[in-house]
Scaffold this motif. Structure first.
Motif, PDB file in Angstrom:
ATOM      1  N   GLU A 233       0.848  -1.389   0.098  1.00  0.00           N
ATOM      2  CA  GLU A 233       0.028  -0.170   0.176  1.00  0.00           C
ATOM      3  C   GLU A 233       0.778   1.302  -0.033  1.00  0.00           C
ATOM      4  O   GLU A 233       0.777   2.129  -0.759  1.00  0.00           O
ATOM      5  CB  GLU A 233      -1.044   0.059   1.394  1.00  0.00           C
ATOM      6  CG  GLU A 233      -1.830   0.996   1.084  1.00  0.00           C
ATOM      7  CD  GLU A 233      -1.436   2.529   1.772  1.00  0.00           C
ATOM      8  OE1 GLU A 233      -1.897   3.512   1.189  1.00  0.00           O
ATOM      9  OE2 GLU A 233      -0.295   2.581   2.726  1.00  0.00           O
ATOM     10  N   TRP A 234       1.999   1.625   0.983  1.00  0.00           N
ATOM     11  CA  TRP A 234       2.496   2.658   1.146  1.00  0.00           C
ATOM     12  C   TRP A 234       3.655   2.904   0.049  1.00  0.00           C
ATOM     13  O   TRP A 234       3.824   3.822  -0.552  1.00  0.00           O
ATOM     14  CB  TRP A 234       3.291   2.827   2.389  1.00  0.00           C
ATOM     15  CG  TRP A 234       4.502   1.974   2.864  1.00  0.00           C
ATOM     16  CD1 TRP A 234       4.444   0.715   3.153  1.00  0.00           C
ATOM     17  CD2 TRP A 234       5.749   2.445   2.532  1.00  0.00           C
ATOM     18  NE1 TRP A 234       6.032   0.338   3.233  1.00  0.00           N
ATOM     19  CE2 TRP A 234       6.616   1.406   3.024  1.00  0.00           C
ATOM     20  CE3 TRP A 234       6.164   3.641   2.090  1.00  0.00           C
ATOM     21  CZ2 TRP A 234       8.081   1.644   2.944  1.00  0.00           C
ATOM     22  CZ3 TRP A 234       7.720   3.920   2.096  1.00  0.00           C
ATOM     23  CH2 TRP A 234       8.648   2.697   2.657  1.00  0.00           C
ATOM     24  N   GLU A 235       4.175   1.403  -0.585  1.00  0.00           N
ATOM     25  CA  GLU A 235       5.130   1.780  -1.511  1.00  0.00           C
ATOM     26  C   GLU A 235       4.676   1.905  -2.982  1.00  0.00           C
ATOM     27  O   GLU A 235       5.460   2.187  -3.785  1.00  0.00           O
ATOM     28  CB  GLU A 235       6.079   0.249  -1.479  1.00  0.00           C
ATOM     29  CG  GLU A 235       6.817   0.350  -0.382  1.00  0.00           C
ATOM     30  CD  GLU A 235       8.004  -0.715  -0.326  1.00  0.00           C
ATOM     31  OE1 GLU A 235       8.351  -1.014  -1.589  1.00  0.00           O
ATOM     32  OE2 GLU A 235       8.265  -1.332   0.574  1.00  0.00           O
ATOM     33  N   ARG A 237       2.064   3.900  -3.623  1.00  0.00           N
ATOM     34  CA  ARG A 237       0.997   5.157  -3.525  1.00  0.00           C
ATOM     35  C   ARG A 237       1.167   6.292  -4.843  1.00  0.00           C
ATOM     36  O   ARG A 237       0.259   6.795  -5.379  1.00  0.00           O
ATOM     37  CB  ARG A 237       1.301   6.119  -2.263  1.00  0.00           C
ATOM     38  CG  ARG A 237       0.750   5.298  -1.115  1.00  0.00           C
ATOM     39  CD  ARG A 237       1.349   6.134   0.027  1.00  0.00           C
ATOM     40  NE  ARG A 237       0.775   5.325   1.259  1.00  0.00           N
ATOM     41  CZ  ARG A 237       1.081   5.522   2.644  1.00  0.00           C
ATOM     42  NH1 ARG A 237       1.837   6.805   2.857  1.00  0.00           N
ATOM     43  NH2 ARG A 237       0.615   5.091   3.418  1.00  0.00           N
ATOM     44  N   ASN A 268       8.169   5.705  -3.614  1.00  0.00           N
ATOM     45  CA  ASN A 268       7.403   6.821  -4.067  1.00  0.00           C
ATOM     46  C   ASN A 268       7.991   7.835  -4.876  1.00  0.00           C
ATOM     47  O   ASN A 268       9.500   8.138  -4.736  1.00  0.00           O
ATOM     48  CB  ASN A 268       6.370   7.102  -3.158  1.00  0.00           C
ATOM     49  CG  ASN A 268       5.203   6.119  -2.788  1.00  0.00           C
ATOM     50  OD1 ASN A 268       4.643   5.321  -3.732  1.00  0.00           O
ATOM     51  ND2 ASN A 268       5.316   5.855  -1.409  1.00  0.00           N
ATOM     52  N   ASN A 274       4.003  11.746  -1.858  1.00  0.00           N
ATOM     53  CA  ASN A 274       3.860  10.511  -1.178  1.00  0.00           C
ATOM     54  C   ASN A 274       5.190   9.925  -0.845  1.00  0.00           C
ATOM     55  O   ASN A 274       5.251   8.796  -0.314  1.00  0.00           O
ATOM     56  CB  ASN A 274       3.143   9.456  -1.879  1.00  0.00           C
ATOM     57  CG  ASN A 274       1.545   9.967  -1.994  1.00  0.00           C
ATOM     58  OD1 ASN A 274       0.911  10.100  -1.042  1.00  0.00           O
ATOM     59  ND2 ASN A 274       1.157   9.794  -3.292  1.00  0.00           N
ATOM     60  N   GLN A 299       6.813   9.837   7.176  1.00  0.00           N
ATOM     61  CA  GLN A 299       5.845  10.217   5.679  1.00  0.00           C
ATOM     62  C   GLN A 299       5.248  11.723   6.029  1.00  0.00           C
ATOM     63  O   GLN A 299       5.391  12.202   7.022  1.00  0.00           O
ATOM     64  CB  GLN A 299       4.935   9.205   5.541  1.00  0.00           C
ATOM     65  CG  GLN A 299       3.829   8.901   6.885  1.00  0.00           C
ATOM     66  CD  GLN A 299       2.802   7.737   6.639  1.00  0.00           C
ATOM     67  OE1 GLN A 299       2.300   7.718   5.526  1.00  0.00           O
ATOM     68  NE2 GLN A 299       2.462   7.149   7.653  1.00  0.00           N
TER      69      GLN A 299
END
Length: 365
Positions: A233-235, A237, A268, A274, A299
């Protein structure tokens, strides 16, 4: 009388040293007035000062900012320029890191290589320049990069092992590196992107004189393949937000604590909101590395009402008092698109987990 004089002189020196150490334990006022991307801080024992290098400040080269306490920084000028006999880079000078080794100072950096017969849009490689002072001037040690893996690379970071070996870490660029994954399939099904390019982090042993690599590079970190992966999810974005068809794993910084090797990295788009930092751990400098379930550890804070975005490409520095700081770049809604340097505390808890106490910001209304 002389005894009293020596006593007061000694007391004055002790108090001055105490005040200097105490000041380093105070949180710097972020963002710093240092317009850098990819900031890197060297504490130089010989001069007892701090030197910050980064992307920006001069065309086709690098500048340095200097501080006695890591709170106030002064620009000291250009330390490297490609206007020299051995220069191999022509543009896009990025991500400098400076290391003191056996009385000399070595600048590792990324640049666009002039040897470009196929006119590639991204032709980045990594080079090394040498100086007698952290203020430079740094002169390229050869008329070419350290090595050519056959694809563009950036973001060199070094680790000096206890056994005398030196390891270099770098990021393979996204350029022409489309990778099949569930994210790329999802993006294509959504009509967003036909493919998704990725950057991966590699490690390789470096010769003792920094002139070449030893052996073959080892793949250490890459974006998740499966969408069910907790890191996905976070990588991802930058892709899932529709920003760009690329997923990055770059800006690595490795250090050892106890028997554990920690590799911090950024994911990102560096130019977007992001950009964020995570980390992975290993028992060997060349892995395998396992990503932390606590990622990301740094972040944007806009979801909590803050003003900081684009936090990434970090390095670490330990000050005279023993406090370790995370140095990184970010943006704020008040300062605009210019990347600025930030410094916040890095904490390792009792379980060995990393935490960055930031991003902090102190902007006048």
């Amino acid at each position: 009388m002389k005894q009293h004089l020596f006593y007061f002189i000694g007391l004055f020196i002790s108090l001055a040293a105490c005040n200097r150490t105490t000041s380093e334990s105070v949180q710097p006022s972020n963002p710093l007035d240092v317009p850098f991307g990819d900031p890197y801080v060297l504490y130089d024992k010989a001069s007892d000062r701090y030197y910050m290098y980064g992307t920006g400040g001069v065309e086709n080269g690098f500048v340095v900012y200097v501080s006695d306490d890591m709170t106030s920084w002064k620009k000291e000028g250009t330390v490297y320029s490609n206007e020299q006999e051995h220069a191999w880079g022509v543009k896009d000078f990025w991500a400098p890191e400076v290391y003191e080794h056996k009385g000399k100072y070595y600048l590792f950096y990324s640049a666009d290589w002039k040897d470009n017969p196929n006119n590639e849009l991204e032709n980045f490689r990594i080079g090394v320049a040498e100086a007698d002072s952290p203020l430079g001037p740094f002169i390229d040690r050869s008329s070419g990069p350290i090595f050519d893996p056959g694809y563009p690379i950036i973001d060199a970071n070094l680790y000096f092992a206890d056994n005398g070996k030196v390891y270099m870490y770098y990021s393979r660029c996204c350029y022409k590196h489309a990778v099949d994954s569930e994210i790329s399939e999802w993006a294509k099904e959504k009509g967003m992107f036909d493919s998704v390019e990725e950057s991966w982090i590699y490690g390789v042993e470096l010769a003792a004189d920094f002139s070449r690599v030893v052996g073959e590079p080892v793949l250490l970190l890459r974006p998740p393949v499966d969408m069910a992966d907790k890191q996905s999810e976070w990588e991802s974005r930058s892709v899932t937000s529709g920003e760009v068809n690329r997923r990055w794993t770059e800006g690595s910084y490795i250090f050892k604590e106890g028997q554990t090797y920690y590799m911090m990295y950024s994911a990102n788009y560096f130019g977007g909101e992001n950009y964020a930092v995570g980390y992975a751990t290993s028992t060997h400098p060349l892995g395998p590395f396992e990503k932390s379930p606590n990622n990301p550890i740094l972040q944007k804070n806009t979801a909590e009402g803050g003003v900081v975005t684009g936090t990434g490409h970090n390095s670490l520095v330990t000050d005279r008092s023993g406090t370790t700081w995370c140095v990184y770049h970010g943006r704020t809604s008040k300062t605009g698109d210019q990347r600025l340097a930030f410094i916040d505390r890095l904490v390792i808890d009792e379980s060995g987990n990393l935490r960055v106490d930031g991003p902090t910001v102190n902007l006048e209304d």
